[in-house]
Design a protein around this motif. Structure first.
Motif, mmCIF file in Angstrom:
data_model
loop_
_atom_site.group_PDB
_atom_site.id
_atom_site.type_symbol
_atom_site.label_atom_id
_atom_site.label_comp_id
_atom_site.label_asym_id
_atom_site.label_seq_id
_atom_site.Cartn_x
_atom_site.Cartn_y
_atom_site.Cartn_z
ATOM 1 N N ARG A 199 -10.815 2.132 -1.967
ATOM 2 C CA ARG A 199 -9.355 0.924 -1.139
ATOM 3 C C ARG A 199 -11.132 0.323 -0.798
ATOM 4 O O ARG A 199 -11.510 0.564 0.506
ATOM 5 N N ARG A 239 -0.852 -0.188 -9.181
ATOM 6 C CA ARG A 239 0.911 -0.867 -8.733
ATOM 7 C C ARG A 239 0.543 -1.361 -6.876
ATOM 8 O O ARG A 239 0.998 -2.260 -6.464
ATOM 9 N N GLU A 240 -0.838 -1.040 -6.025
ATOM 10 C CA GLU A 240 -1.281 -1.967 -5.087
ATOM 11 C C GLU A 240 -0.922 -3.361 -5.116
ATOM 12 O O GLU A 240 -1.479 -3.906 -6.125
ATOM 13 N N SER A 241 -0.212 -3.691 -3.725
ATOM 14 C CA SER A 241 -0.312 -5.231 -3.818
ATOM 15 C C SER A 241 -1.815 -5.785 -3.336
ATOM 16 O O SER A 241 -2.562 -5.445 -2.387
ATOM 17 N N GLY A 242 -1.986 -7.044 -4.208
ATOM 18 C CA GLY A 242 -3.675 -7.549 -3.731
ATOM 19 C C GLY A 242 -4.239 -6.944 -4.494
ATOM 20 O O GLY A 242 -4.914 -7.627 -4.447
ATOM 21 N N ARG A 243 -3.867 -5.985 -5.570
ATOM 22 C CA ARG A 243 -4.638 -5.793 -6.590
ATOM 23 C C ARG A 243 -5.429 -7.185 -7.241
ATOM 24 O O ARG A 243 -4.525 -7.861 -7.697
ATOM 25 N N ARG A 244 -7.264 -7.248 -7.712
ATOM 26 C CA ARG A 244 -7.830 -8.417 -8.278
ATOM 27 C C ARG A 244 -7.772 -8.016 -9.671
ATOM 28 O O ARG A 244 -7.697 -7.107 -10.017
ATOM 29 N N LYS A 296 -7.766 -4.765 -11.731
ATOM 30 C CA LYS A 296 -6.774 -4.420 -12.568
ATOM 31 C C LYS A 296 -7.431 -3.478 -14.069
ATOM 32 O O LYS A 296 -7.110 -2.941 -14.637
#
Lengths: 591, 285
Positions: free
Chosen positions: A364, A397-402, A406
């Protein structure tokens, strides 16, 4: 005093003669007490391990497997206050290239005694002590104690657990070799277990005789499923009990067996012959329960499962070591980094789930091109651990994944060896749908807008992230089909890809779905591949030919053979390319 | 792609020739026989030249750029590691392809920045296990668990040098795949009083090589040079056989052959001129 000693010696000699006679007569007769010296005489009557065990009493043969007697599944065990004492002998000889290569013998004393109860379960202690060793024909008298083993028997008479008892072991934790020997001897005692030192098996039992308070049971092992390398397995064993009706006692009088096999090898055959024998010496009084400090649970078998378990213990990575290596991951030479990757993947595969959290914390916030991100995502995607696969999905699925992150995760999903989590089906279907909308918009604007850039002011518009994700999701979907072993789930994934196939109207879309089909290695799309291999468009034909690379050769061959006549250099290149993968698969199968 | 050659002196010669003439793709490869099977690696780099093929569809396109292909073989098990291509189509669209472990992973449109298409892609590390093979070690037959792990990051820039008509357009391209692949071997067998095993790791390839030059969309021969280094096949594979010594109560090693011990070879593609510090192989750890 002297008279008493002479008397005792005389009795011991009589006992020795009795047991010798008993073994010669194949277990006939009932012996009350034996001295160790008498047992030694008895040991010598048996030829070395090459022969099968002495046959039990002939009589009516009955399939003991059909008997539900607890005694047949659990054997016999001493009553409270009793300790059964045995003389054991173990022999191993190995021939290599038809020449004697190794000869080992070991003799000593074994005892079995109760160690209490808990609930409906009973506990027993097995203790072993060797006093005669022989290696390559040279003998040595030396006493060596092995760690005791505690056996737990459930109410059904089955062995529930085997644990090392640490008390009485010389200094520190017992060495692997001592544990191994104790397990080896215990496996002989646990005659009715379905596990021996060579692995899990399905033994065949036969009651050879049941007469006058004596029972003789034969055991034959036909094969070890986890040991395909063994040939000419000859594994026969015998268990004999005796009883004294007047005192209501029954005990195990003799256990013996021989297990011979051959492992063919290009260097020359390896032939191992082993035998063992336990002879009851006496029953001692053991009024008090022994107190023992218990160690780790053990498995008897040395099959691949156990080897894997033992290897997994070695493969564990302690958190501190993981963090330390992770902190310097980008500075490590590539070989060390890849070795760490491989070790972490294997650790996850054998159940070290706590590493998942470490990996997630480690990736992360790192750029997708960093070693930390690529190694972490790679470990999760390559692992067979469902926990790792869920973590990969969660990361996606984590929000803000660029976009780049992805794409990297989808690349891991497409190329990794792990079986994707079931939830990926919906995630991929959504990405495909969103991408389709973006693609449609893009095609419409291309149709109406300026397609050819001006030579002087060439500034292409930025590509739509949804389209890039759609492509990567399509390829990941193909790989997910390939890795899905559950038939209904695979069919569901195939349905998603069929929808994409039917929607693919442009050449670009057809090329993409053919790439996904190629990743899938599924014969489900074979007819579609054959149709596309006849397309007017050379690029589509070439991609269809490429899509057979992972298919079974009987399917791939007709496509490749007919493509050989294709005039397109692109198609010829694809034939060559697919053939490379087909050849690799053929080489794998031939091993 | 298969015009390459396989042995060190020839590779060095070939590398020199390719750098000097910049006209042919390069293939760097090395192979050794070990455990009775071949372990090998091959690494190809070269230009993607337009085929000039006419397609039936309106959207038919040709492309120009560079490719790189990495294949590895460990104990006779061949694995495609990386196939990548960065190119520009005759519709002047940038495209990149990645096959990672034989699977198509993505084909992102490169970002347009500072007058060129640019790609910087880090592929997640991948592992490829091979089917278990059996290998005799002394009297034992050991089942081998063989796998390859690989990592790669790729950078590319594609600058269209546009001319009218489009056939005179060429692409000034650079492709730098930084890749490494290693093979890991494990095997173990135990039969009561005899045990044996095989273990080791082989660095199949480590490379930080680039290809740079101009590739025409109109059939002019490409002009390009190589830079960086390629390091091939280094590592050690060993075996052992023990029998149980009841006198000392331990395992006695009766056989410990080193099956392979390769120092590897490093090929300098820059000829020591381009990279700061001279010969890049001298700085390869």
């Amino acid at each position: 005093m002297r008279e008493r000693s002479l008397k005792a010696r005389k009795y011991r000699k009589i006992g020795g003669l009795l047991v010798t006679g008993a073994v010669f007569a194949a277990g006939i007769g009932f012996v009350t007490e034996l001295s160790p010296s008498a047992a030694r005489v008895a040991d010598t009557v048996r030829a070395p391990a090459a022969t099968a065990p002495v046959s039990g009493v002939s009589g009516q043969v009955e399939a003991a497997n059909e008997k539900s007697s607890a005694a047949l599944s659990a054997g016999l065990w001493p009553r409270a206050g009793e300790r059964w004492v045995y003389r054991f002998e173990r022999r191993v000889s190995v021939e290599y290239r038809n020449r004697p290569w190794l000869s080992l013998k070991m003799g000593g004393r074994a005892t079995v005694e109760p160690q209490g109860m808990h609930g409906g379960n009973r506990f027993y202690l097995l203790r072993f002590e060797a006093d005669r060793l022989e290696l390559q024909g040279k003998a040595k008298n030396e006493v060596r104690k092995f760690p005791a083993l505690r056996v737990e028997i459930d109410p059904a008479g089955k062995v529930r657990e085997l644990r090392l008892a640490l008390s009485g072991v010389e200094q520190g934790a017992p060495a692997e070799e001592l544990k191994d020997t104790a397990k080896d001897l215990a496996s002989q005692w646990l005659f009715f277990s379905d596990e021996t030192r060579l692995g899990k098996t399905v033994p065949i039992f036969e009651v050879l005789s049941e007469k006058d308070g004596r029972r003789a049971i034969a055991k034959r092992i036909g094969a070890y499923p986890n040991r395909p390398e063994l040939s000419r397995l000859d594994s026969t064993h015998e268990w004999v009990s005796a009883s004294e009706a007047a005192r209501g006692r029954e005990w195990v009088e003799r256990i013996e067996g021989a297990e011979n096999f051959l492992v063919p090898s290009a260097n020359g055959d390896f032939e191992q012959k082993t035998s063992y024998r336990w002879l009851w010496l006496q029953t001692e009084l053991a009024p008090r329960l022994a107190e023992v400090e218990l160690g780790e649970p053990l498995r008897i078998a040395e099959n691949s499962e156990q080897e894997q378990a033992s290897e997994s213990a070695k493969r564990r990575i302690e958190r501190a070591e993981f963090r330390e290596t992770w902190a310097k991951l980008s500075d490590l030479p590539s070989l060390k980094r890849l070795a760490f990757f491989d070790r972490a993947r294997r650790a996850l595969d054998v159940g070290q789930g706590e590493l998942v959290a470490e990996i997630l914390a480690g990736v992360r916030g790192r750029p997708s091109t960093s070693y930390e991100w690529r190694t972490g995502v790679g470990i999760l995607a390559s692992s067979a651990s469902p926990e790792a696969q869920q973590a990969l999905l969660g990361l996606y699925r984590e929000s803000g994944r660029r976009l780049d992150e992805k794409l990297s995760i989808l690349a891991g999903l497409a190329a990794g060896e792990g079986k994707p989590a079931a939830e990926w089906k919906d995630v991929l279907a959504t990405e495909l749908k969103d991408g389709a909308v973006a693609l449609e918009t893009s095609v419409q604007s291309s149709a109406t807008g300026d397609k050819t850039p001006a030579a002087t002011a060439f500034t292409p518009k930025a590509s739509d992230p949804a389209i890039a994700i759609r492509e990567a999701a399509l390829y990941a979907l193909g790989s997910a089909i390939r890795k899905e072993t559950d038939e209904p789930k695979r069919r569901d994934l195939e349905k998603v890809l069929w929808r994409e196939i039917s929607d693919a109207r442009t050449v670009t879309a057809q090329l993409s779905v053919l790439e996904a089909i190629g990743n899938s290695a599924s014969r489900e799309f074979y007819d579609h591949i054959r149709t596309q291999a006849r397309s007017q468009e050379p690029r589509v034909r070439a991609k269809a030919v490429s899509a057979v690379r992972f298919l079974a050769s009987e399917l791939a061959k007709p496509v490749l053979d007919s493509a050989r006549q294709d005039p397109s250099p692109l198609v010829q290149k694809a034939v060559e390319w697919s053939r490379k993968y087909q050849d690799s698969a053929a080489a794998d199968e031939s091993l | 792609m298969d015009r390459g050659i396989s042995f060190r002196p020839l590779i060095l010669f070939f590398a020199m020739v390719t750098v000097a003439n910049a006209a042919e793709p390069a293939r760097f490869s090395d192979a050794h026989a070990t455990l009775g099977r071949k372990s090998a690696v091959s690494y190809d780099m070269g230009p993607v030249v337009p085929t000039g093929e006419e397609g039936a569809a309106e959207e038919s396109e040709d492309s120009a750029g560079f490719y790189a292909v990495l294949n590895a073989m460990l104990l006779g098990k061949n694995r495609s590691i990386l196939e990548t291509q960065a190119s520009v189509t005759n519709n002047l669209e940038g495209e990149t392809d990645f096959y990672w472990g034989g699977f198509r992973v993505w084909s992102a449109k490169p970002e347009w920045r500072d007058g060129a298409f640019r790609v910087s892609a880090g592929l997640p590390t991948v592992s490829m296990r091979a089917p278990i093979a059996a290998f005799p070690v002394g009297p034992l037959t050991v089942r081998l668990d063989v796998g390859v792990a690989a990592e790669a990051e790729i950078e590319a820039s594609l600058k269209p040098l546009i001319s009218i008509p489009i056939q005179f357009t060429s692409i000034r391209a650079a492709l730098t795949p930084k890749a490494a692949a290693a093979g890991f071997i494990e095997g173990y067998a135990k039969f009561i009083a005899v045990r044996g095993g095989v273990g080791g790791s082989v660095e199949l390839i480590r490379t930080n090589a680039s290809i740079e030059g101009d590739v025409s969309l109109g059939g002019m021969p490409p002009v390009f040079t190589f830079d960086g280094y390629v390091s091939l096949l280094a590592g050690r594979i060993y075996a052992f056989v023990d029998y149980f010594n009841v006198f000392r109560w331990n395992w006695r090693r009766v056989l410990q052959p080193t099956i392979a011990d390769w120092k590897g070879k490093c090929i300098d593609l820059s000829k020591g001129a381009k990279l700061e510090g001279g010969d890049p192989c001298a700085n390869v750890p």
